[in-house]
Write an enzyme that holds these catalytic residues in place. Structure first.
Site, PDB file in Angstrom:
ATOM      1  N   ILE A  40       0.870  -1.169   0.000  1.00 31.00           N
ATOM      2  CA  ILE A  40       0.000   0.000   0.000  1.00 31.00           C
ATOM      3  C   ILE A  40       0.910   1.223   0.000  1.00 31.00           C
ATOM      4  O   ILE A  40       2.044   1.158   0.469  1.00 31.00           O
ATOM      5  CB  ILE A  40      -0.993   0.030   1.191  1.00 31.00           C
ATOM      6  CG1 ILE A  40      -0.271  -0.054   2.536  1.00 31.00           C
ATOM      7  CG2 ILE A  40      -2.006  -1.081   1.058  1.00 31.00           C
ATOM      8  CD1 ILE A  40      -1.231   0.038   3.732  1.00 31.00           C
ATOM      9  N   ASP A  41       0.428   2.318  -0.545  1.00 31.08           N
ATOM     10  CA  ASP A  41       1.249   3.515  -0.694  1.00 31.08           C
ATOM     11  C   ASP A  41       1.761   4.022   0.647  1.00 31.08           C
ATOM     12  O   ASP A  41       1.149   3.786   1.695  1.00 31.08           O
ATOM     13  CB  ASP A  41       0.443   4.638  -1.363  1.00 31.08           C
ATOM     14  CG  ASP A  41       0.119   4.350  -2.816  1.00 31.08           C
ATOM     15  OD1 ASP A  41       0.741   3.439  -3.400  1.00 31.08           O
ATOM     16  OD2 ASP A  41      -0.756   5.041  -3.370  1.00 31.08           O
ATOM     17  N   THR A  42       2.861   4.746   0.597  1.00 34.40           N
ATOM     18  CA  THR A  42       3.445   5.320   1.810  1.00 34.40           C
ATOM     19  C   THR A  42       2.430   6.151   2.581  1.00 34.40           C
ATOM     20  O   THR A  42       2.323   6.055   3.813  1.00 34.40           O
ATOM     21  CB  THR A  42       4.656   6.192   1.439  1.00 34.40           C
ATOM     22  OG1 THR A  42       5.676   5.357   0.863  1.00 34.40           O
ATOM     23  CG2 THR A  42       5.231   6.895   2.664  1.00 34.40           C
TER      24      THR A  42
END
Length: 222
Positions: free
Chosen positions: A55-57
């Protein structure tokens, strides 16, 4: 007690509530990442757990980690087969027409020297499908539940921008980057079926920055 909240744990898996701003892999420029926490997430096991998906930062919430190579292989197969159920909450930076629907767009990755890489809608791209439902609207922004059927990079972010005419609040790539300190996306629930035993089921509490916008009593992920 670990620095990162644990939502689910057994002999095969751990689901953590990943904080917004913590990258899964070490950034090229250095700095902290989830890798710094894997040792403490052994929780008595000899092996450090391994992230199964990404999942994105900026995205907070449910992240699945496998505790051994066999479970990692099985979980990867479940994601490939699209049997894993994921529910996200996103704050769209504007009004959303309608109450629910499905977004189907093919996506491709492009890059340029000035803007770096990003995803775009393209006929020859990889198919991507997201189901959505409007939950609440206040202060000029809209809380939306997203149920991605596929798992393309930045899928929910570009789907929101293309379908609603407004990107997620705070998104610096597909929107203006204004209105929030991060891209307002939260991995609310994760359900992973397992043959011969009960499914992995996890739910991450609503983050403080969502609640600060007035989205407190949320009927989502059910």
């Amino acid at each position: 007690m670990t620095a990162i909240p644990i939502l689910f744990e057994d002999g095969e898996a751990i689901v953590i509530d990943k904080p917004a701003g913590l990258p899964i892999e070490r950034p090229r420029a250095g700095g902290r990442s989830l890798e710094d926490h894997l040792e403490e997430l052994k929780l008595g096991f000899q092996r450090a757990p391994v992230p199964v998906h990404r999942i994105d930062t900026d995205t907070s919430g449910c992240l699945l980690l496998a505790r051994n190579p066999k479970s990692l292989k099985r979980f990867n197969a479940a994601f490939e087969a699209r049997t894993v159920e994921k529910v996200y909450l996103g704050v769209v930076a504007g009004p959303v027409d309608g109450q629910d629907g499905t977004i189907a767009l093919s996506l491709s990755k492009i890059s340029s020297a000035d803007k770096g890489w990003r995803m775009i809608a393209a006929k020859k791209g990889k198919p991507s499908i997201t189901h959505w439902r409007k939950l609440d609207e206040r202060g000029g922004v809209t809380l939306v539940e997203f149920r991605p059927e596929t798992g393309r990079t930045h899928q929910i972010r570009i789907h929101a921008a293309e379908a609603f005419g407004h990107a997620l609040l705070g998104d610096p790539v597909y929107g203006t980057g204004k209105g929030a300190a991060r891209t307002m996306l939260h991995a609310l629930t994760l359900t992973v079926p397992r043959e011969g035993k009960g499914p992995i089921v996890a739910r991450a509490p609503l983050p403080a920055d969502f609640a600060a916008l007035g989205f407190v009593d949320v009927d989502a992920g059910t």
